[in-house]
Design a protein around this motif. Structure first.
Motif, PDB file in Angstrom:
ATOM      1  N   ASP A 115      21.181  47.247 -30.898  1.00  0.00           N
ATOM      2  CA  ASP A 115      20.033  47.868 -30.207  1.00  0.00           C
ATOM      3  C   ASP A 115      19.763  47.187 -28.866  1.00  0.00           C
ATOM      4  OD1 ASP A 115      19.666  49.732 -32.190  1.00  0.00           O
ATOM      5  OD2 ASP A 115      18.056  48.637 -33.214  1.00  0.00           O
ATOM      6  N   GLU A 116      19.876  45.851 -28.814  1.00  0.00           N
ATOM      7  CA  GLU A 116      19.661  45.124 -27.566  1.00  0.00           C
ATOM      8  C   GLU A 116      20.722  45.476 -26.540  1.00  0.00           C
ATOM      9  OE1 GLU A 116      19.469  40.935 -28.345  1.00  0.00           O
ATOM     10  OE2 GLU A 116      17.684  41.104 -29.565  1.00  0.00           O
ATOM     11  N   GLN A 119      20.152  49.032 -24.958  1.00  0.00           N
ATOM     12  CA  GLN A 119      18.922  49.254 -24.144  1.00  0.00           C
ATOM     13  C   GLN A 119      19.124  48.857 -22.720  1.00  0.00           C
ATOM     14  OE1 GLN A 119      15.751  47.227 -26.131  1.00  0.00           O
ATOM     15  NE2 GLN A 119      15.658  48.763 -27.741  1.00  0.00           N
TER      16      GLN A 119
END
Length: 119
Positions: A115-116, A119
């Motif tokens: 997810d990091e 983004q």
């Protein structure tokens, strides 16, 4: 000076000891036939003993087979119950719980890292 004499011994097989292929073949066939006949005889005697034993009993062969089927079914149920119990104990064991938690935490960390990056 020594003179050596050469002595050579000949070994001959007397003619009556030679084996004939035809005789060996018929002997093998006779032996094989005798073995087969003994086997058939043994099976027949075994069947007769089984029939005599089952007739001596009040139960029939169908009853024997039914009882065997019932015992087999009971054995299957017992094995299923024991397997289920063992699996339940394993799932509730400290090792299984710790392993499950370890993989859940690792999966969660991996998801967070993905997810990091996205983004």
């Amino acid at each position: 000076m020594l003179i050596r004499r050469h002595t050579h011994t000949h070994t001959h097989t007397p003619p009556h000891t030679h084996t004939h292929t035809h005789t060996q073949s018929s002997l093998r066939t006779t032996t094989a036939t005798a073995v087969k006949m003994r086997l058939y005889l043994a099976v027949a005697v075994l069947l007769l003993a089984l029939v005599a034993h089952s007739e001596a009993q009040d139960t029939t062969m169908e009853d024997h087979l039914a009882k065997a089927g019932d015992r087999l079914s009971e054995f299957g149920r017992t094995i299923a119950e024991k397997t289920k119990t063992a699996l339940e104990k394993f799932h509730q064991s400290e090792f299984a719980v710790a392993t499950t938690n370890f993989f859940r935490k690792g999966w969660q960390k991996l998801k967070e890292q993905v997810d990091e990056l996205t983004q």
